[in-house]
Enzyme design. Structure first.
Site, PDB file in Angstrom:
ATOM      1  CB  SER A  24     -31.007 117.168  43.148  1.00  0.00           C
ATOM      2  OG  SER A  24     -29.856 117.934  43.419  1.00  0.00           O
ATOM      3  NE  ARG A  28     -33.884 118.388  38.887  1.00  0.00           N
ATOM      4  CZ  ARG A  28     -32.921 119.113  39.453  1.00  0.00           C
ATOM      5  NH1 ARG A  28     -32.829 119.140  40.781  1.00  0.00           N
ATOM      6  NH2 ARG A  28     -32.068 119.792  38.709  1.00  0.00           N
ATOM      7  N   GLY A  93     -30.742 127.507  45.495  1.00  0.00           N
ATOM      8  CA  GLY A  93     -30.825 127.744  44.058  1.00  0.00           C
ATOM      9  C   GLY A  93     -32.054 127.123  43.438  1.00  0.00           C
ATOM     10  CB  SER A 165     -27.854 122.475  34.723  1.00  0.00           C
ATOM     11  OG  SER A 165     -27.906 122.136  36.102  1.00  0.00           O
ATOM     12  CD  GLN A 166     -30.007 125.206  40.654  1.00  0.00           C
ATOM     13  OE1 GLN A 166     -30.082 126.419  40.839  1.00  0.00           O
ATOM     14  NE2 GLN A 166     -29.681 124.353  41.621  1.00  0.00           N
ATOM     15  CD  GLU A 314     -24.094 118.030  43.104  1.00  0.00           C
ATOM     16  OE1 GLU A 314     -24.961 118.874  43.364  1.00  0.00           O
ATOM     17  OE2 GLU A 314     -24.364 116.854  42.823  1.00  0.00           O
ATOM     18  NE  ARG A 345     -20.080 125.654  46.483  1.00  0.00           N
ATOM     19  CZ  ARG A 345     -21.054 124.787  46.275  1.00  0.00           C
ATOM     20  NH1 ARG A 345     -21.043 124.020  45.201  1.00  0.00           N
ATOM     21  NH2 ARG A 345     -22.047 124.682  47.137  1.00  0.00           N
TER      22      ARG A 345
END
Length: 432
Positions: A24, A28, A93, A165-166, A314, A345
């Site tokens: 993550s 970024r 993602g 949230s992405q 996650e 999932r």
């Protein structure tokens, strides 16, 4: 897909596990570096499928990408004029949701595609938002095309980010380069994985891009504003991936063992750090030394839990695997959005837990799992669904159920370059 014989143990796991960098944070950091006002060195870069796809995607747009020949985790990113190209998103993602805004700043056509499973992942929210902000986009899911013009107007946009949230992070990361910046307002059910947005905001601030965050009537952040301006070139060191730590630490909980992870940060925006609190609630003890060594000691048998996992969805497959052998019935809530991840999932966990003789029921927004003694479970082929978290959950249960195999363990390369080797080293089976 090939099956991998999951190692089992007859004694508590005792190990120290060195983890690579956070996916993550890496992806970024790479986006911010590509849009910065000068070259940036990213140290501790995770080199996995997801992050290599991000590096390849930036290079396809014209960004300079150079890994140190002696240390592939030390990467220099040199910003350059962005042009058209083709981007393979795989199943990442962060690639399919972060790079479209960058592509809108390119001069030329940018075509996006990915793995077959990725074509069902929700993207309409972020692509629709880009259209409202002035971009020309064909399609609402993979494959899609962004027709970049070298600039993007930006401005206000209202979205429903309840699926990921992405969607918010993907707009925020490039927003300072939009002509009018951006003001994102969320309207809809609660945004999942809010700590990931906090991570984005924190990293933008470190690059000289302040984000004004406003809360709604419920006190939860629902509006984010970024003014146009430069993104400062700031060298970055990536923290260890705390989400990937979860399966290894959970091995201590499952076997009554002791697992340590070096360089555990004292303060972090990574939501994966919350695995420590979860394991503590399940009966583990956890300590962190002054030099950052986190150690988890497992109980004789994990305790059942009732958890709202909306912020840390996650971690659900790992936690669910522990609940299978916990003492009592566990309820995992707030994770309906996991139906839109690499796979559904919730359905996948229900199916696979049932396949090995566990008791799992899918609910409207989560799972209810009734624990059974490990000896009551039966070996089977655990299907991964091309989902790295599902694969590691199967490996975790395999520690307790001899004869278990995991289908397509190679999918763990999405975020961990050599999970099978690390797992074998953890239990001392180097030559398995």
């Amino acid at each position: 897909m090939n099956s991998w014989p999951a190692p089992s143990v007859t004694a508590p796991v005792v190990a120290t596990v060195e983890l690579p960098g956070s996916k993550s944070i890496t992806n970024r950091a790479l986006i911010l570096a590509a849009l910065a006002d000068g070259p940036v060195q990213v140290a501790g870069t995770l080199r996995s499928r997801d992050t290599d796809l991000m590096l390849d995607g930036l290079a396809a747009l014209g960004v300079g990408v150079a890994a140190d020949p002696g240390d592939p985790t030390l990467v220099t990113i040199t910003p350059a004029p962005l042009h058209g190209g083709r981007i393979d998103c795989g199943l990442a993602g962060t690639v399919m949701r972060f790079l479209p805004a960058v592509a809108a700043l390119a001069d030329g056509r940018v075509d996006f595609d990915g793995d077959e499973q990725a074509r069902s992942r929700p993207l309409g929210t972020v692509l629709g938002a880009l259209r409202e902000l002035g971009a020309a986009v064909d399609g609402d899911a993979l494959p899609f095309t962004v027709h970049g013009t070298g600039a993007l107007r930006g401005g206000p946009v209202t979205i429903d980010a309840s699926a990921s949230s992405q969607f918010v992070s993907g707009l925020l990361l490039s927003a300072a380069r939009f002509t009018d910046g951006v003001t994102i307002t969320h309207q809809g059910p609660p945004v999942p994985s809010m700590p990931h947005i906090d991570m984005t905001v924190d990293m933008l601030g470190a690059a000289g891009v302040p984000v004004t965050v406003s809360a709604g009537p419920d006190g939860v952040a629902s509006r984010w504003q970024v003014a146009p301006g430069p993104i400062r070139a700031v060298d970055t060191t990536v923290e260890p991936d705390l989400s990937n730590a979860a399966a290894f630490l959970a091995a201590a909980a499952a076997t009554g063992g002791t697992v340590s992870v070096p360089r555990w940060p004292e303060h972090t925006t990574q939501p994966g750090a919350q695995i420590v609190d979860v394991l503590t609630r399940m009966g583990c003890t956890a300590t962190r030394s002054a030099d950052g060594l986190l150690t988890v000691q497992g109980p004789q048998r994990p305790a059942a839990v009732d958890l709202d996992l909306r912020a840390i969805g996650e971690l659900t497959p790992t936690i669910a695997a522990l609940c299978v052998v916990a003492d009592g019935t566990s309820t995992l809530r707030g994770i309906a959005h996991l139906r839109g991840h690499e796979t559904d999932r919730l359905a996948a966990l229900t199916t696979e837990i049932g396949r090995i003789g566990g008791l799992c029921v899918e609910t409207a927004d989560g799972l209810q799992i009734t624990g059974v003694p490990a000896g009551d479970l039966r070996p089977a082929l655990w299907h991964s669904y091309a989902d790295h978290r599902m694969a590691t959950a199967g490996a975790l249960l395999g520690l307790l159920v001899p004869g278990t195999s995991v289908q397509d363990i190679a999918t763990t390369g999405k975020t961990l370059p050599d999970f099978p080797g690390m797992w074998a080293a953890m239990i001392g089976e180097h030559d398995r």
